[in-house]
Scaffold this active site. Structure first.
Site, PDB file in Angstrom:
ATOM      1  N   GLY A 205       0.701  -1.326  -0.096  1.00  0.00           N
ATOM      2  CA  GLY A 205      -0.089  -0.121   0.015  1.00  0.00           C
ATOM      3  C   GLY A 205       1.044   1.170   0.026  1.00  0.00           C
ATOM      4  N   ASN A 206       0.365   2.273   0.284  1.00  0.00           N
ATOM      5  CA  ASN A 206       1.068   3.677   0.312  1.00  0.00           C
ATOM      6  C   ASN A 206       0.519   4.548   1.550  1.00  0.00           C
ATOM      7  OD1 ASN A 206      -0.851   5.567  -1.037  1.00  0.00           O
ATOM      8  ND2 ASN A 206      -0.684   4.053  -2.633  1.00  0.00           N
ATOM      9  N   ARG A 207       1.009   5.546   1.609  1.00  0.00           N
ATOM     10  CA  ARG A 207       0.717   6.510   2.885  1.00  0.00           C
ATOM     11  C   ARG A 207      -0.523   7.496   2.405  1.00  0.00           C
ATOM     12  NH1 ARG A 207       5.624   9.609   4.087  1.00  0.00           N
ATOM     13  NH2 ARG A 207       4.184  10.813   5.446  1.00  0.00           N
ATOM     14  N   SER A 208      -1.123   7.493   1.583  1.00  0.00           N
ATOM     15  CA  SER A 208      -2.321   8.499   0.814  1.00  0.00           C
ATOM     16  C   SER A 208      -3.381   7.973   1.937  1.00  0.00           C
ATOM     17  CB  SER A 208      -2.885   7.955  -0.458  1.00  0.00           C
ATOM     18  OG  SER A 208      -3.970   8.776  -0.559  1.00  0.00           O
ATOM     19  N   ALA A 272      -3.616   7.744  -5.284  1.00  0.00           N
ATOM     20  CA  ALA A 272      -2.268   7.257  -5.082  1.00  0.00           C
ATOM     21  C   ALA A 272      -2.487   5.852  -5.705  1.00  0.00           C
ATOM     22  CB  ALA A 272      -1.427   7.421  -4.057  1.00  0.00           C
TER      23      ALA A 272
END
Ligand code: CTP
Length: 406
Positions: A205-208, A272
């Site tokens: 995943g990512n930090r969005s 993102a």
């Protein structure tokens, strides 16, 4: 009466007297207005003023009209709840879901749009507690109007001055009538980060957080657009009046966007999206005892590129890309704008502290395809969303900027 029903909550600030002008403006515009005064408000203004203006009884306490369940009846009937002025205390109560008077009780029942006009001394407005409360309320979809900078109570001056009634009237009109500079436009917004499963419990995943996209959806709706929000997993509340489509992976987002992008006037790609995913998700949980796994990545579809390709030489939808950059922001953004073939590119410096991913604030550059660049200084994501939409409205109004090839 055809006009909207407005529940106007007045809390106890020096600007409470201006609520009479707001009530008058709403009635003149055809609204049916129910006024609730907090105990603090009644120290500043009287019920008789509002009864005279609205032609309706003013409500005060929860224990008046118990048989009618006033708080439930008022809140359900209202198309919009407006708190004008909203004191620091009332913002704190709303943010925390307290229900210690008629206004806050009605606010918990109400499911429609919430408009807040904060007013307080500068120190109170800038206190981290107030900042956090306002952020919480914005995250739940509240539209915050003001405060302005100017004279406050006594000799003080600074940020914290109640927005003028006209400004709030405009915001309410946009919400209730669909008026506004995006009225009649269809806007698609993507938000949040995608998750690419590795096994049943783990993902890439990512930090969005989704905040920027949700703020864009709320702001577009407030300006009269018909909005669909396609979002990766997010705990944020759906902005009132916005259609939400939940997705998890990049491929799901691609399918949802492909399905809907055709009929849109504007596509804002704030999500993102993961560029890569594990080639296959394990059907069963990976165990420590099995040793470190090797995860092979394969490319995900570029959702934005798909929208641009399908648009071809057509003028619509206007496509807005977002770029998370490090290093020379403008040069990177200009290159990406050309590469992606978008009409506008919003670039943010993800290496800068306090802005960008998973924060309340942002600072961006908005680049137009034909050259102009607008720098939007650090501000709450709602304010940044407004600035981005200003640029979208400019680009929509200038057909020379869209639909040309290249
Ligand atoms: N985007 C997309 N689909 C992807 C990746 C990105 O639609 N698979 C969109 C995002 O929603 C955003 C823009 O493309 O509008 C993001 O571009 P960027 O963050 O720069 O990512 P990349 O295109 O992957 O560029 P790079 O890897 O060169 O940084």
């Amino acid at each position: 009466m055809d006009g909207p029903r407005v529940l106007l909550g007045v809390s106890g600030g020096i600007g409470a007297y201006k609520a009479a002008a707001l009530a008058r403006g709403l009635v003149t515009a055809g609204a049916t207005v129910d006024v609730v005064l907090t105990r603090g408000a009644r120290e500043f203004v009287g019920a008789a003023t509002f009864e005279g203006i609205t032609g309706r009884p003013v409500r005060g306490e929860v224990w008046e009209g118990v048989a009618d369940a006033t708080h439930v009846e008022l809140a359900r009937a209202a198309d919009v709840l407006v708190v004008y002025p909203a004191t620091a205390h009332t913002l704190a109560r709303l943010a925390n879901g307290l229900a210690d008077d008629l206004l806050t009780t009605a606010a918990l029942v109400h499911r429609g749009p919430l408009v807040l006009a904060p007013a307080m001394h500068t120190e109170m407005w800038e206190h981290p507690a107030t900042t956090a409360n306002v952020a919480t309320l914005r995250d739940r979809g509240a539209l915050v109007v003001g405060p302005a900078t100017g004279p406050l109570m006594g000799v003080d001056a600074g940020p914290g001055r109640l927005a003028e009634p006209d400004e709030v009237l405009t915001a309410i009109a946009a919400i209730t009538t669909g008026a506004g500079d995006l009225a009649g436009r269809r806007v698609l917004v993507t938000a949040g980060g995608t998750r690419e499963p590795i096994d049943p419990v783990r993902y890439l995943g990512n930090r969005s957080s989704g905040r920027m996209g949700f703020a864009l959806a709320a702001a577009a709706r407030a300006r009269g657009a018909e909005v669909v929000l396609i979002t990766g997993p997010s705990a944020l509340m759906t902005p009132p009046g916005v259609e939400r489509v939940d997705v998890t992976t990049a491929r799901e987002m691609d399918a949802a966007v492909t399905d809907r992008a055709g009929g849109q006037d504007v596509v804002l790609m704030a999500a993102a999206v993961a560029d890569f995913r594990p080639d296959a998700a394990h059907a069963t949980k990976l165990r420590r005892g099995d040793g470190p796994p090797t995860v092979t990545l394969v490319a995900n579809p570029d959702v934005l590129a798909g929208v641009v390709a399908r648009r071809g030489a057509a003028a619509r939808p206007l496509v807005v890309g977002f770029a998370a950059e490090t290093g020379d922001l403008e040069a990177g953004a200009r290159r990406k704008l050309a590469e992606k073939g978008v009409d506008l590119l919003v670039a943010n410096d993800v290496a800068a502290a306090g802005v960008g991913f998973d924060t309340e604030e942002n600072a961006v550059l908005v680049l137009h395809r034909d050259g102009p660049v607008r720098a939007v200084p650090r501000a709450a994501k709602a304010a940044v969303a407004t600035a981005i939409l200003d640029e979208v409205v400019t680009a929509l109004g200038d057909p020379g900027r869209v639909g040309t090839s290249g």
